[in-house]
Write a protein that holds these residues in place. Structure first.
Motif, PDB file in Angstrom:
ATOM      1  N   ARG A 161      -3.919   7.839   4.541  1.00 37.55           N
ATOM      2  CA  ARG A 161      -3.098   8.331   3.449  1.00 37.55           C
ATOM      3  C   ARG A 161      -3.967   8.362   2.199  1.00 37.55           C
ATOM      4  O   ARG A 161      -4.633   7.375   1.881  1.00 37.55           O
ATOM      5  N   ASP A 171      -2.617   6.262  -3.202  1.00 33.40           N
ATOM      6  CA  ASP A 171      -1.225   6.114  -3.623  1.00 33.40           C
ATOM      7  C   ASP A 171      -1.136   5.002  -4.665  1.00 33.40           C
ATOM      8  O   ASP A 171      -0.609   3.920  -4.392  1.00 33.40           O
ATOM      9  N   ARG A 217       2.150   8.811 -10.491  1.00 35.89           N
ATOM     10  CA  ARG A 217       1.645   8.053  -9.350  1.00 35.89           C
ATOM     11  C   ARG A 217       1.222   8.975  -8.198  1.00 35.89           C
ATOM     12  O   ARG A 217       1.530  10.167  -8.187  1.00 35.89           O
ATOM     13  N   MET A 238       3.830  12.328   3.587  1.00 36.70           N
ATOM     14  CA  MET A 238       4.806  11.252   3.607  1.00 36.70           C
ATOM     15  C   MET A 238       6.120  11.883   3.161  1.00 36.70           C
ATOM     16  O   MET A 238       6.147  12.619   2.162  1.00 36.70           O
ATOM     17  N   GLU A 264       9.093  10.589   1.575  1.00 37.73           N
ATOM     18  CA  GLU A 264       9.578   9.339   0.978  1.00 37.73           C
ATOM     19  C   GLU A 264      10.352   9.579  -0.319  1.00 37.73           C
ATOM     20  O   GLU A 264      10.653   8.649  -1.042  1.00 37.73           O
ATOM     21  N   ASP A 312       9.905   3.662   0.089  1.00 39.10           N
ATOM     22  CA  ASP A 312      10.209   4.439  -1.106  1.00 39.10           C
ATOM     23  C   ASP A 312      11.453   5.286  -0.913  1.00 39.10           C
ATOM     24  O   ASP A 312      12.256   5.445  -1.830  1.00 39.10           O
ATOM     25  N   ARG A 366      12.591  -0.923  -5.769  1.00 41.23           N
ATOM     26  CA  ARG A 366      12.216  -1.839  -4.696  1.00 41.23           C
ATOM     27  C   ARG A 366      11.498  -3.085  -5.214  1.00 41.23           C
ATOM     28  O   ARG A 366      11.321  -4.059  -4.489  1.00 41.23           O
TER      29      ARG A 366
HETATM   30 MG    MG Z   1       5.560   4.827  -0.322  1.00 37.14          MG
END
Ligand code: MG
Ligand code: PEP
Length: 537
Positions: A328, A331, A354, A424, A426, A450, A460
């Motif tokens: 990935r 992130d 982000r 992803m 999410e 997420d 979260r």
């Molecule tokens: Mg995530």
């Protein structure tokens, strides 16, 4: 003079010291065109090594009994291990290199992997892996095995001793062995105990002690070089004592991820870096479904270079030996702050600047990472995925950047593999757009961590909201189901890499929904495998 170490076998030995320097296999990386015949060279060398091991087994059976001969059975099994062989052949074929290099690289990778395991028994197998890869390299190079002992009974000192070396010791010529390296769990130590030869490990003995007189104190774990008369007397009295210890062999587990009705799914693992690969393999994952590459950035004081990243990705790809590794891309932001990015403080960081948003802005940083990933892809089976996607537009922009990176690599003649690209899923936006997004990518990986916080609008990170973060909330489950259905409709395979993927109370449900892959933390692999095998779908 005393040199402290650790006792691997109690007892006392008094005699002349003999330092043994083994032949180190110097391995060079060489380009080969005909990879088929290089694989054949490896197969032939492997066959020779296996027959050597069979010979050693027979010899050990006669001299030290079945319990200790068993290690050569284990060596034969390791040498025939599917992953070990796949890795070697994969390196020869994908990198077009000589068999020696492929064997040595695989030996290094696998032994590092074993050394990093929590289980002490498995750690001790690290030396066995080195031993078998050295054996095969010796066969490939046509090197004679080194002679170990001197001409009179002596205390043998070495950097390290492989089990296949210790068993060849002529007991009448060897009073004890003392090594720099090794571990008390290594088979070297186990063999030494049964052979009733006192043994010390981790002793930093001086090179110039070769030929001097010495004492091995296996009770206190020390080597005494040029002892006094009283010491010699004391140790002669102690010389009758000894002890025995046994280690149990532990089997690695390995079964298919198949339901009662025959549905098979892929079960992969999530990692944060190279050091986690050992437990991935130990727990028998079929691949890496999420390599959180941001840890490379988090661990560093400055931007990790292309080379540093390339090395990390390549190592993981090689250790996984042809199994899928999904990297990935960066992130960061929100909970993962990296100082040198100098990101502004935000009111709502989780909804802020982000992940892919930074990468599409800081294209230099993104391209450096993509170059490293694509370069590493010729060393294994690498896929790439992008986090925090909310639109088809973002994916199109990413694909343009990827095309530029590939064009640059082509221009520079830098090879890269066939890299699957995925996203992803999410964010609720990605779920709602999943049908369109699926047409743009090869796969989806659902980030339930997420996805839950954005679907439920509950941070979260906020402990006060803990009770609200209901991962089984029907909205979350519906989002997952929708993503799987739309993904398939658009031609993408769909996995789950968020923590929910490891929730075995949902495994059957996920399979019913049609999930293709679950990627979980390595220690959960076998739990999830059990749930898959118990699932009635
Ligand atoms: Mg995530
Ligand atoms: C997720 O969000 O579910 C996920 C896997 O990514 P991370 O936990 O790193 O945000």
């Amino acid at each position: 003079m005393d040199y402290k170490g650790k006792s691997a076998k109690t007892g006392v030995a008094i005699g002349k010291l003999h330092i043994y320097h083994k032949n180190e296999n110097m391995v060079k990386r060489e380009h080969v065109e005909d990879t088929d015949s290089e694989v054949k060279r490896y197969e032939d060398a492997k066959a020779t090594a296996l027959s050597q091991l069979k010979g050693l087994y027979d010899k050990a059976m006669k001299e030290v009994g079945e319990a200790n001969a068993a290690i050569f059975d284990v060596h034969q099994m390791l040498l025939e291990d599917l992953d070990f062989n796949e890795s070697i052949k994969n390196i020869i074929v994908s990198q077009k290199v000589n068999a020696e290099y492929a064997v040595a690289t695989t030996g290094d990778n696998f032994s590092q992997m074993f050394a990093a395991m929590d289980d002490e028994y498995m750690q001790a197998r690290s030396a066995d892996i080195k031993d078998i890869s050295n054996r095969v390299v010796s066969v490939l190079q046509g090197v004679e095995e080194a002679k170990m002992t001197g001409d009179e009974p002596s205390i043998l000192l070495a950097d390290d001793l492989a089990p296949s070396e210790t068993v060849q010791l002529d007991k009448s010529q060897v009073l004890s062995f003392v090594t720099h390296g090794g571990s008390t769990n290594s088979h070297t130590a186990i063999l030494a105990r049964t052979m009733n030869i006192p043994a010390l490990i981790g002793v930093d003995f001086p090179e110039d002690c070769d030929g001097k007189f010495g004492i091995v104190d296996g009770y206190e774990g020390k080597l005494i070089i040029e002892p006094t008369e009283e010491e010699i007397k004391k140790y002669e009295e102690l010389k009758k004592k000894d002890e025995e210890k046994e280690r149990l062999l532990q089997e690695l587990r390995g079964k298919e991820n198949v339901t009662k009705k025959g549905t098979k799914i892929n079960l992969y693992a999530n990692i944060g870096g190279v050091k986690d690969v050992a437990s991935v393999l130990q727990n028998d994952a079929g691949g890496i479904g999420l390599f959180r590459s941001e840890f490379l950035y988090l661990e560093s004081d400055t931007y990790p270079t292309e080379e540093e990243q390339f090395n990390a990705y390549k190592t993981v790809a090689e250790m996984m030996a042809g199994k899928k590794v999904i990297i990935r891309t960066l992130d960061i932001g929100a909970d993962k702050q990296v100082d040198y990015f100098n990101l502004a403080k935000e009111e709502n960081p989780a909804l802020g600047y982000r992940a892919i948003r930074i990468c599409l802005d800081r294209v230099d940083v993104f391209k450096t990472q993509l170059r490293a990933i694509f370069r590493a892809s010729s060393f294994g089976k690498i896929s790439v995925m992008y986090p925090m996607i909310i639109s088809v537009d973002e994916v199109k922009k990413i694909k343009e950047i990827v095309a530029e990176v590939k064009a640059e690599l082509d221009e520079q003649g830098v090879p890269y593999g066939d890299v699957e690209q995925g996203i992803m899923v999410e964010t609720p936006a990605a779920v709602l757009m999943s049908e369109e997004l699926a047409k743009e990518v090869d796969f989806f990986s659902i980030g339930t961590n997420d996805l839950t916080q954005y679907t439920l609008a509950a941070d979260r990170q906020n402990a006060a909201l803990e009770s609200m973060i209901d991962t089984h909330h029907p909205a979350v489950l519906r989002a997952i189901e929708m993503t799987i259905k739309n993904g398939h409709k658009g031609g993408a395979w769909v996995g789950i890499c968020g923590e929910l993927g490891a929730d075995t109370s949902l495994t059957e449900k996920f399979i019913e929904m049609g999930v293709d892959e679950l990627s979980v933390t390595p220690s959960r692999i076998l739990h999830v495998r059990e749930a898959i095998r118990n699932a009635n779908v």
